[in-house]
Structures are given as structure tokens and as C-alpha cells.
Design a protein around this motif. Structure first.
Motif, short mmCIF file in Angstrom:
data_model
loop_
_atom_site.label_atom_id
_atom_site.label_comp_id
_atom_site.label_asym_id
_atom_site.label_seq_id
_atom_site.Cartn_x
_atom_site.Cartn_y
_atom_site.Cartn_z
N LEU A 84 0.84 -1.19 0.00
CA LEU A 84 0.00 0.00 0.00
C LEU A 84 0.88 1.24 0.00
O LEU A 84 1.81 1.36 0.80
N CYS A 135 -2.87 2.05 -4.28
CA CYS A 135 -3.36 3.15 -3.45
C CYS A 135 -4.71 2.71 -2.86
O CYS A 135 -5.48 2.02 -3.53
N PRO A 136 -5.01 3.10 -1.64
CA PRO A 136 -6.20 2.54 -0.96
C PRO A 136 -7.52 2.76 -1.68
O PRO A 136 -8.35 1.85 -1.73
N LEU A 139 -8.09 0.46 -4.78
CA LEU A 139 -8.12 -0.92 -4.34
C LEU A 139 -9.45 -1.26 -3.69
O LEU A 139 -10.05 -2.30 -3.97
N THR A 156 1.91 -8.25 3.66
CA THR A 156 1.32 -6.93 3.48
C THR A 156 2.32 -5.87 3.92
O THR A 156 2.91 -5.99 5.01
N ILE A 158 2.92 -1.64 4.28
CA ILE A 158 2.41 -0.27 4.26
C ILE A 158 3.61 0.66 4.19
O ILE A 158 4.43 0.70 5.11
N VAL A 173 -7.19 2.17 4.89
CA VAL A 173 -6.11 1.21 5.16
C VAL A 173 -6.57 0.18 6.18
O VAL A 173 -6.32 -1.03 6.01
N ILE A 176 -8.91 -2.28 4.50
CA ILE A 176 -8.16 -3.20 3.63
C ILE A 176 -7.40 -4.23 4.46
O ILE A 176 -7.43 -5.43 4.16
#
Length: 502
Positions: A84, A135-136, A139, A156, A158, A173, A176
Motif C-alpha cells: 500500500l 493506493c487505498p 483498491l 502486506t 504499508i 487502510v 483493507i
């Protein structure tokens, strides 16, 4: 950690160290040396390091190593790893850095962000990819439409978590992250670790190993800081003088309007510049960054959208044409130079009414700049930006042709020089018939141009066919054309006209 530590000694697979060596990367940065042993071992990691500290490889190397070691294979709509990022530019940059590592490992990746059509992204997901760099916002859109599931995510990451917080992305975020398997590995990298970031850490990371290789307030040893105290009427001339020197320069403006204005003024004076801000379409942002990366434009004028994560080699000078509001923004902006051990210079332009604010800003940033009152001709300007000044290749206004191509692509670039002296019949900056407001057939259409000494000129475009002006509100984009054997730069004007400095 010993300074002679190698990537191999930290546990990075030989196939990946070879990729790094091909790119001249042989010695880990402090954040890489600190985090790689834990991340390669599969632990959750919380890493703090200032911008430019090498965080990207700190998470890409363990990500690729883990996916290669696992027996799982890619499936349609079910990626194995998620990165992300807060901005499209950073997502693209991460994917570019990932590409050679993924290639030797037999992995595939897909960027996912807004501002562009979703169909290519959807098609890539349907084919199946190992890694998505997202990008959040976009997505979440694709998740809601059923195009992607995160239930197979093994790792994952960030990146720039504090910037996510600044932009208001943390709720997305969290949503997700809730869709990723709890048992997966999670890596979080940030320049600062404040309350908002700690919420993510406590909720999603399991017994994370925390490494703080350096602080956002740690000044770079090879970065020199100067404050130039200028009168209002000297602000633009001093900015022009600095940017006309050889080498790449990043100029920061306070607002989108100011970034566009500075870009217009630099180009009008013959300094090739491109802009980067939130009003541009993704296509325009990508093309402008490509021009800056390639060297076709030597100056990038940006809002704080470019202050995080955007890396361009050999940026020797950062200019805060407008001082930022707070010290973290100053440090992130300044981090565009002096990267990976290189030297760099940071200049803040300060007006009389900004003296107190700039003093507070630098104090909070933990730096002690050299302050000098200057005007054009001051010897310090050449010291800060060495070399002969060149004003020979600003941007030329250019609108699409009826076929949808820009005029330079259709062979309709004008031959007038920067100051309006050329084989065309008019002065100013005509560069092809029908540009600006013209609709002439092979010449005679009026064009508003960017002359150094005048703001408008009558063009006599020389290309075939009927040109047409850009739509009001369309994004400024840049392409290259040639004039008199020297590089020239073309732009589609937001309002169909280009005026010189005011």
C-alpha cells in the motif's frame, strides 16, 4: 552494525543480490541493515527512517524472497502480496524498483490506483498476479466490485504510513488490512511514528520488531541548508537564476495555482520546467515525471504531493519557493536531494513577512541554515547553483490536433525560437497552426505565446490540417519537439493560452 555489512551477509538470496549489484547497489543503508534480518526471517517489522533512507529495498527484498520460498502460485483475482502506498507516483516507483527483482524470481506485479481507467488493472488481476502495488481508494473500489480478493495475501506492506495518515487514508487502510489473513507477515515503514501510526501497529502487527535507523528530524550530513532573504520584486528573478543553472532542480510551491504559475514563468523565460500537483490527470503526471526523469525538463515544480517517496537521480538542488507550513513537510521536501549518500543543497526563499515563520520552521526541523539577503547578481547564487545560466529551451504551448495527437507528434511543430524570432511570420511563441485560439489552414491562426520579452504573439503555424485549442480545464501535459536543432518543450495549455511572467 558494521559499515562493511553486505546484503548476502544479511540473508538476501544470491539471485537478488546480483540484481542489486547490476544497479551499483552493494552496501545496505542503515534502515536496510537494521530491518532485513528480521523481515527475511518472517517477523513483523516496524521500520522508521527518513525519506531517501532506502526503505523501498528494505521491504521489497524480503517480500520477493518469501514469495519465492513459498510453494503457492498465483491465481486470478487473488494476489499473494500487497504493498500500500499513499500516492500514484510512489506506487509506480515501487513497482519499477520491484520489476527486476520480480523478473529473476518469476513473479508478476500490477499497480492499482485511480486517475486512470480501471480496465487494464482488472484484466491484469484476472490473469493473476503475485504482487499488487496499490493506493487505498482504487483498491477498495475493485474489492467492492469483486475483482480482487485479499484472502490469499501472504505479505502486506504499508509504505509511508505517516503520509497515509496526513492524507486521511487510514480508515481505508484499516478496512483493507481487515481483509488480509491475520497470519500473514506485515511490514510497516514510516518516517515518523506518532499516535495515528501506533493505532495501525497495535491492531495489525504481531510482536513487531521495531527499528529506528534514523529520525525524520535527522539532518543529512551532506545536505546544506540556506535561507535566501529576498524582496518581493526579486523573488522570481532569483528563482529563475537558480533554476537556469545546469542540473536537476525541484521547486516546491504552496498551492496548485502557485505551482502552475511558477512553471509558466520558468518556461516563459526559457527554463524547461514541468509541474506536478493534484489538478493534473494521471496521464499528465506520468508524462511530466517522465520528462523530468529523462532530463528533457531540468526543473520540476511541485506541491507537497511530490515531497514523499518520489526519487529522481541526481537532484542537486531543492528550492522552497514557498516555505512549507510545518517542519515535517520541510524535511520531506528537502529529502528529494542528498539521497543515497549524494550531496545536495536546500534553498528556502523568504520574504520580509515570512522571517518569523521560517525561523520557527527551521528550529523545529532541527537545522541551522545560513541566512543571506540576496538579489540577482549576488555571488552566493552561483555558489549554490554552479554553472552557466541557460534560457534557451522553455515550453511551447501546444494543443491536440483533430486526430487527437499533439501537434508535435503530427509534424506540426513551429520553428519560432523562444524569443519569437524564427521563420514564421509572427513573433511570440507560435509553434504550429491552430494552437491556442487559432484555426488557420496552414497558417494565419492567432496563437498566444510565451515570449521572453512579450506575452502574446501572432503565429503562422506551418503544419497541415486544422488545429484546435484545448478545452478549458484540461490538464497541462508536456511533450518534446525540436526547434533549430535545440531541445524545445511543448505543453497543452489548461486554458488554451500561455502568458509570460506577471
Amino acid at each position: 552494525m558494521s559499515t562493511d555489512t553486505t546484503f548476502a551477509a544479511l540473508g538476501v538470496p544470491t539471485s537478488l543480490t546480483a540484481v542489486l549489484e547490476d544497479r551499483g547497489i552493494t552496501t545496505p543503508t542503515p534502515i536496510q541493515a537494521a530491518t532485513l534480518p528480521d523481515s527475511l526471517a518472517g517477523r513483523d517489522v516496524l521500520g522508521r527512517g527518513r525519506t531517501g533512507s532506502g526503505k523501498t529495498y528494505a521491504f521489497l527484498l524480503p517480500l520477493v524472497a518469501r514469495l519465492v520460498a513459498a510453494p503457492n502460485r498465483r491465481r486470478p483475482g487473488r494476489p499473494r502480496a500487497l504493498i500500500l502506498a499513499p500516492t500514484r507516483e510512489l506506487a509506480t516507483q515501487i513497482d519499477t524498483a520491484l520489476a527486476p527483482l520480480a523478473k529473476v524470481a518469476g513473479l508478476t506485479s500490477q499497480t492499482i490506483f485511480g486517475g486512470v481507467g480501471q480496465n487494464p488493472q482488472v484484466q491484469g488481476l484476472r490473469r493473476g498476479v503475485d504482487v499488487i502495488v496499490a493506493c487505498p481508494g482504487r483498491l477498495e473500489d475493485l474489492m467492492g466490485q469483486g475483482h480482487v480478493s485479499l484472502d490469499a495475501i501472504e505479505v502486506t506492506i504499508i509504505d509511508e504510513a505517516d503520509h497515509m495518515a496526513d492524507l486521511g487514508f487510514l480508515p481505508g487502510v484499516r478496512r483493507i488490512m481487515d481483509r488480509t489473513p491475520r497470519q500473514g507477515q506485515r511490514l510497516l515503514f514510516s518516517a515518523t511514528l506518532d499516535g495515528a501510526i501506533n493505532v495501525l501497529v497495535k491492531r495489525f502487527l504481531t510482536n513487531p520488531m521495531t527499528h529506528e535507523a534514523d529520525s525524520v528530524q535527522s539532518p543529512v550530513a551532506k545536505m546544506s541548508h540556506h535561507v535566501l532573504h529576498v524582496d518581493g520584486d526579486a523573488h522570481l528573478p532569483v528563482l529563475l537564476d537558480l533554476t537556469a543553472a545546469p542540473g536537476r532542480t525541484v521547486v516546491f510551491a504552496r498551492t496548485k495555482h502557485r505551482a502552475k504559475k511558477f512553471t509558466r514563468q520558468l518556461n516563459a523565460a526559457g527554463v524547461p520546467a514541468v509541474e506536478l500537483h493534484g489538478n493534473l490527470s494521471q496521464g499528465a503526471r506520468t508524462r511530466n515525471m517522465a520528462d523530468f526523469h529523462s532530463g528533457r525538463a531540468q526543473t520540476l515544480v511541485a506541491t507537497d504531493i511530490a515531497a514523499r517517496g518520489i526519487h529522481v537521480d541526481d537532484v542537486a538542488l531543492v528550492i522552497h519557493a514557498d516555505p512549507p507550513v510545518e517542519h515535517k513537510a520541510y524535511l520531506h521536501r528537502s529529502g528529494r536531494t542528498a539521497r543515497a549518500g549524494a550531496e545536495g543543497t536546500v534553498v528556502t526563499m523568504m520574504l520580509d513577512e515570512q522571517v518569523r515563520d521560517v525561523r520557527d520552521l527551521t528550529r523545529k526541523a532541527g537545522i541551522k541554515p545560513t541566512t543571506t539577503r540576496v538579489s540577482v547578481g549576488h555571488p552566493l547564487l552561483v555558489e549554490l547553483a554552479p554553472g552557466d545560466r541557460s534560457y534557451a529551451a522553455g515550453l511551447v504551448p501546444e494543443a491536440p490536433t483533430s486526430s487527437g495527437r499533439r501537434a508535435s507528434d503530427a509534424g506540426a511543430a513551429g520553428a519560432g525560437s523562444r524569443r519569437g524570432r524564427g521563420p514564421g511570420k509572427g513573433g511570440g511563441r507560435a509553434s504550429g497552426q491552430g494552437r491556442g485560439q487559432g484555426n488557420g489552414q496552414g497558417g494565419g491562426g492567432q496563437s498566444r505565446g510565451q515570449g521572453s520579452g512579450q506575452s502574446r504573439g501572432q503565429g503562422s503555424g506551418q503544419g497541415p490540417g486544422r488545429g484546435k485549442a484545448t478545452r478549458p480545464g484540461s490538464s497541462t501535459v508536456y511533450s518534446t519537439s525540436s526547434s533549430g536543432g535545440a531541445a524545445a518543450f511543448s505543453a497543452g495549455s489548461r486554458a488554451g493560452s500561455r502568458r509570460g511572467p506577471r
